[in-house]
Scaffold this motif. Structure first.
Motif, mmCIF file in Angstrom:
data_model
loop_
_atom_site.group_PDB
_atom_site.id
_atom_site.type_symbol
_atom_site.label_atom_id
_atom_site.label_comp_id
_atom_site.label_asym_id
_atom_site.label_seq_id
_atom_site.Cartn_x
_atom_site.Cartn_y
_atom_site.Cartn_z
ATOM 1 N N ASP A 1 0.836 -1.202 0.000
ATOM 2 C CA ASP A 1 0.000 0.000 0.000
ATOM 3 C C ASP A 1 0.876 1.259 0.000
ATOM 4 O O ASP A 1 0.629 2.206 -0.751
ATOM 5 N N GLN B 1 1.107 4.048 -3.074
ATOM 6 C CA GLN B 1 0.658 5.412 -2.800
ATOM 7 C C GLN B 1 1.773 6.442 -3.026
ATOM 8 O O GLN B 1 1.495 7.606 -3.332
ATOM 9 N N TRP C 1 -4.254 -7.889 -0.118
ATOM 10 C CA TRP C 1 -4.184 -6.426 -0.230
ATOM 11 C C TRP C 1 -5.433 -5.878 -0.913
ATOM 12 O O TRP C 1 -6.030 -4.894 -0.461
ATOM 13 N N HIS D 1 -8.467 -5.540 1.186
ATOM 14 C CA HIS D 1 -8.384 -4.631 2.333
ATOM 15 C C HIS D 1 -8.166 -3.168 1.943
ATOM 16 O O HIS D 1 -8.672 -2.264 2.609
ATOM 17 N N SER D 2 -7.402 -2.934 0.884
ATOM 18 C CA SER D 2 -6.942 -1.580 0.580
ATOM 19 C C SER D 2 -8.030 -0.698 -0.038
ATOM 20 O O SER D 2 -8.888 -1.174 -0.785
ATOM 21 N N HIS E 1 -7.002 1.591 -2.037
ATOM 22 C CA HIS E 1 -6.226 2.188 -3.128
ATOM 23 C C HIS E 1 -6.076 1.255 -4.327
ATOM 24 O O HIS E 1 -5.129 1.371 -5.096
ATOM 25 N N THR E 2 -7.022 0.352 -4.512
ATOM 26 C CA THR E 2 -6.912 -0.604 -5.616
ATOM 27 C C THR E 2 -7.005 0.065 -6.989
ATOM 28 O O THR E 2 -6.606 -0.531 -7.983
#
Length: 196
Positions: free
Chosen positions: A65, A69, A94, A97-98, A100-101
């Motif tokens: 992540d 980013q 990831w 959960h993220s 920011h996919t």
């Protein structure tokens, strides 16, 4: 290809004119691994982890992540992820959960291990259960018929759950340095296909 040639034909391919991040598995990918060869030839970026020997799923997810980013290019041109072994489980966890996919355009997931097997080493027990949500980006899962860490039907099940295309590559073991893949042009072709 000579050592002094240009690093890659990828520069002529607008589909791959985007960042490519390499996600090695447990114990990292050594110098003879196709991921290391791609890093040398194509300038792909390896995501380094603090602990390759006792990988903690949450720590690896946080690192991925953070890396994504920090790359300002990904707002305009999302990245391609190229995962091997435990790196495949990292992508699935990831993505589940993220927030920011959107920074990822697609993923090539090679030789996902079955971390739910009885034979799984204790270092990997915190990677249970396998995360199986549908991925929010296109993906290709590549498996072999004789991977010692995952039966092909288990890999096919993961691919189906993740919404990924499944490619069975034949008897190539764990699709690692011991498989003798060299620069693995077939894998690079799959990455091109995924990018398009």
């Amino acid at each position: 290809m000579s050592q002094h040639a240009l690093p890659s034909n990828d520069l002529d391919d607008p589909a791959l004119a985007r960042p490519v991040y390499l996600l090695p598995g447990w114990l990292n990918s050594g110098p003879d691994h196709w991921q290391s060869e791609w890093q040398r030839r194509h300038g792909d970026t390896r995501v380094e982890q603090d602990d390759w020997e006792w990988p903690r799923r949450g720590d690896w997810m946080a690192r991925l992540d953070e890396v994504l980013q920090q790359d300002a290019r990904l707002v305009e041109r999302p990245a391609l992820l190229v995962a091997h072994s435990l790196g495949c489980q990292l992508v699935a966890a990831w993505a589940d959960h993220s927030a920011h996919t959107r920074l990822v355009a697609g993923a090539l997931l090679v030789a996902p291990p079955d971390t739910e097997r009885d034979e799984t080493p204790p270092q990997l027990h915190n990677w249970r259960p396998i995360r199986r949500p549908r991925l929010p980006f296109p993906a290709i899962v590549v498996a072999s018929t004789d991977d010692p860490f995952c039966r092909p039907e288990r890999a096919a099940g993961m691919a189906a759950d993740w919404g990924a295309q499944f490619v069975l590559a034949g008897p190539l073991g764990h699709l690692n340095a011991a498989s003798g893949l060299g620069a693995w042009p077939e894998g690079r072709a799959m990455l091109h296909r995924l990018a398009r």
